[in-house]
Design a protein around this motif. Structure first.
Motif, short mmCIF file in Angstrom:
data_model
loop_
_atom_site.label_atom_id
_atom_site.label_comp_id
_atom_site.label_asym_id
_atom_site.label_seq_id
_atom_site.Cartn_x
_atom_site.Cartn_y
_atom_site.Cartn_z
N GLN A 16 0.85 -1.19 0.00
CA GLN A 16 0.00 0.00 0.00
C GLN A 16 0.89 1.24 0.00
OE1 GLN A 16 -3.48 -0.18 0.01
NE2 GLN A 16 -3.08 -2.35 -0.33
N HIS A 17 0.44 2.31 -0.65
CA HIS A 17 1.25 3.53 -0.75
C HIS A 17 0.44 4.75 -0.34
CE1 HIS A 17 4.21 1.16 -2.86
NE2 HIS A 17 3.25 0.70 -3.63
N ASP A 18 1.10 5.64 0.39
CA ASP A 18 0.49 6.91 0.77
C ASP A 18 0.79 7.90 -0.36
OD1 ASP A 18 -0.40 9.26 1.87
OD2 ASP A 18 0.91 9.19 3.64
N GLU A 19 -0.22 8.21 -1.15
CA GLU A 19 -0.02 9.08 -2.31
C GLU A 19 0.11 10.55 -1.94
OE1 GLU A 19 0.74 7.88 -5.17
OE2 GLU A 19 0.30 5.82 -4.63
N THR A 20 -0.27 10.92 -0.73
CA THR A 20 -0.17 12.32 -0.31
C THR A 20 0.46 12.42 1.08
OG1 THR A 20 -2.43 12.23 0.51
CG2 THR A 20 -2.13 13.11 -1.71
N PRO A 21 1.75 12.03 1.21
CA PRO A 21 2.38 12.12 2.52
C PRO A 21 2.47 13.57 2.98
CG PRO A 21 4.00 11.58 0.83
CD PRO A 21 2.65 11.57 0.18
N THR A 22 2.42 13.76 4.28
CA THR A 22 2.42 15.12 4.84
C THR A 22 3.65 15.36 5.70
OG1 THR A 22 1.10 14.35 6.69
CG2 THR A 22 -0.10 15.30 4.82
N ASP A 23 4.76 14.69 5.38
CA ASP A 23 5.95 14.83 6.20
C ASP A 23 6.86 15.98 5.76
OD1 ASP A 23 7.05 13.79 3.88
OD2 ASP A 23 7.71 11.91 4.79
N GLY A 24 6.47 16.72 4.72
CA GLY A 24 7.24 17.87 4.28
C GLY A 24 8.50 17.54 3.49
N ARG A 25 8.72 16.29 3.19
CA ARG A 25 9.91 15.90 2.42
C ARG A 25 9.66 16.12 0.93
NH1 ARG A 25 13.59 12.72 5.24
NH2 ARG A 25 12.93 12.21 7.35
N SER A 26 10.71 16.45 0.19
CA SER A 26 10.60 16.65 -1.25
C SER A 26 10.39 15.31 -1.94
CB SER A 26 11.87 17.30 -1.80
OG SER A 26 12.07 18.56 -1.23
N PRO A 27 9.39 15.21 -2.82
CA PRO A 27 9.16 13.94 -3.52
C PRO A 27 10.15 13.74 -4.66
CG PRO A 27 7.54 15.56 -4.22
CD PRO A 27 8.37 16.22 -3.14
N ALA A 28 10.61 12.51 -4.79
CA ALA A 28 11.49 12.11 -5.88
C ALA A 28 11.10 10.69 -6.27
CB ALA A 28 12.95 12.19 -5.46
N ALA A 29 11.53 10.28 -7.44
CA ALA A 29 11.18 8.94 -7.92
C ALA A 29 12.36 8.36 -8.69
CB ALA A 29 9.94 8.99 -8.81
N VAL A 30 12.54 7.04 -8.55
CA VAL A 30 13.60 6.32 -9.24
C VAL A 30 13.02 5.08 -9.90
CG1 VAL A 30 15.41 7.15 -7.69
CG2 VAL A 30 14.28 4.96 -7.21
N ALA A 31 13.79 4.54 -10.86
CA ALA A 31 13.40 3.31 -11.55
C ALA A 31 14.41 2.21 -11.24
CB ALA A 31 13.33 3.54 -13.05
N MET A 32 13.91 1.11 -10.69
CA MET A 32 14.70 -0.10 -10.50
C MET A 32 14.47 -0.94 -11.75
SD MET A 32 14.30 -3.10 -7.61
CE MET A 32 15.15 -2.27 -6.28
N ILE A 33 15.50 -1.05 -12.59
CA ILE A 33 15.36 -1.71 -13.88
C ILE A 33 16.03 -3.08 -13.82
CG2 ILE A 33 15.82 -1.56 -16.34
CD1 ILE A 33 15.94 1.52 -15.93
N LEU A 34 15.22 -4.11 -14.04
CA LEU A 34 15.69 -5.50 -14.03
C LEU A 34 15.70 -6.04 -15.44
CD1 LEU A 34 13.37 -6.32 -11.09
CD2 LEU A 34 15.84 -6.59 -10.93
N ALA A 35 16.64 -6.91 -15.73
CA ALA A 35 16.70 -7.57 -17.03
C ALA A 35 17.19 -8.99 -16.83
CB ALA A 35 17.64 -6.82 -17.97
N GLU A 36 16.75 -9.85 -17.73
CA GLU A 36 17.21 -11.23 -17.69
C GLU A 36 18.63 -11.28 -18.25
OE1 GLU A 36 14.32 -13.59 -19.75
OE2 GLU A 36 12.75 -13.10 -18.33
N GLY A 37 19.53 -11.90 -17.51
CA GLY A 37 20.91 -12.03 -17.95
C GLY A 37 21.33 -13.48 -17.93
N PRO A 38 22.56 -13.77 -18.33
CA PRO A 38 23.01 -15.17 -18.40
C PRO A 38 23.06 -15.85 -17.03
CG PRO A 38 24.81 -13.63 -18.88
CD PRO A 38 23.55 -12.83 -18.80
N LEU A 39 23.18 -15.07 -15.95
CA LEU A 39 23.25 -15.65 -14.60
C LEU A 39 21.99 -15.35 -13.79
CD1 LEU A 39 26.97 -14.75 -13.79
CD2 LEU A 39 26.04 -16.93 -14.63
N GLY A 40 20.89 -15.09 -14.48
CA GLY A 40 19.65 -14.74 -13.79
C GLY A 40 19.36 -13.26 -13.91
#
Length: 192
Positions: A16-40
């Motif tokens: 579950q995610h709080d879409e409107t947090p009120t802690d005053g912190r600056s919002p940022a977003a990142v991407a965790m990018i996964l790919a299939e490789g030879p070792l998993g």
């Protein structure tokens, strides 16, 4: 049993995610990018460029950054990935969102969205914000022999933190927010 995009998606869908947090912190977003490789499955990491204005200068990170006006968190992660790594995440499978992570030393709240590329990793072209981009095997990140406490430098000081030493000898340790997101991912999927 090997970790699949289906199991990752199912696990992340339970959060579950709080879409409107009120802690005053600056919002940022990142991407965790996964790919299939030879070792998993493998994970894309960026080594940030040296820049005295950047508190995370030289550290390992996921593509991402601050949310611009009118953007959703996910749109910010996708835009930043396009800008920093020239990867179009529309070509990937969106797997879900991890629990948000707040900065321990900076007033930010990071939303992390996971994406999967099947069969082969996408080509990566970094911009000026990064020194390098490379793929790390999840098995190496989960290897407890690579988990250490080490001294790092941040904002003019030093501190001892938990980290992961990567097999690439020329790379810094993985620590901080990116480390915490990786650990959250590994733990929720029973890899550590």
């Amino acid at each position: 049993m090997p970790l699949t995009f289906d199991t990752i998606s199912t696990t992340l869908s339970r959060l579950q995610h709080d879409e409107t947090p009120t802690d005053g912190r600056s919002p940022a977003a990142v991407a965790m990018i996964l790919a299939e490789g030879p070792l998993g499955l493998q994970l894309l990491l960026l080594e940030r460029a040296a820049d005295e204005r950047d508190p995370w200068s030289g550290n390992l990170a996921f593509p991402g950054g601050r949310v611009e006006a009118g953007e959703t968190l996910r749109q910010a992660a996708e835009r930043e990935t396009r800008e920093e790594a020239a990867i179009e995440l529309a070509a990937a499978r969106h797997l879900g969102r991890l629990a948000d992570c707040v900065g321990a030393h900076m007033p930010v709240r990071i939303a992390c969205f996971a994406y999967g590329f099947g069969h082969e990793p996408p080509a990566v072209t970094i911009n000026h914000e990064s020194r390098d981009a490379f793929w790390a095997n999840l098995a190496d990140l989960a290897d407890r022999g690579r988990h250490v406490s080490t001294e790092v430098h941040f904002r003019g000081g030093s501190m001892t933190v938990p980290a992961i030493r990567l097999p690439q000898p020329d790379k810094p340790v993985l620590w901080g927010i990116t480390y915490r997101l990786v650990m959250q991912f590994l733990q929720m999927h029973g890899l550590i």
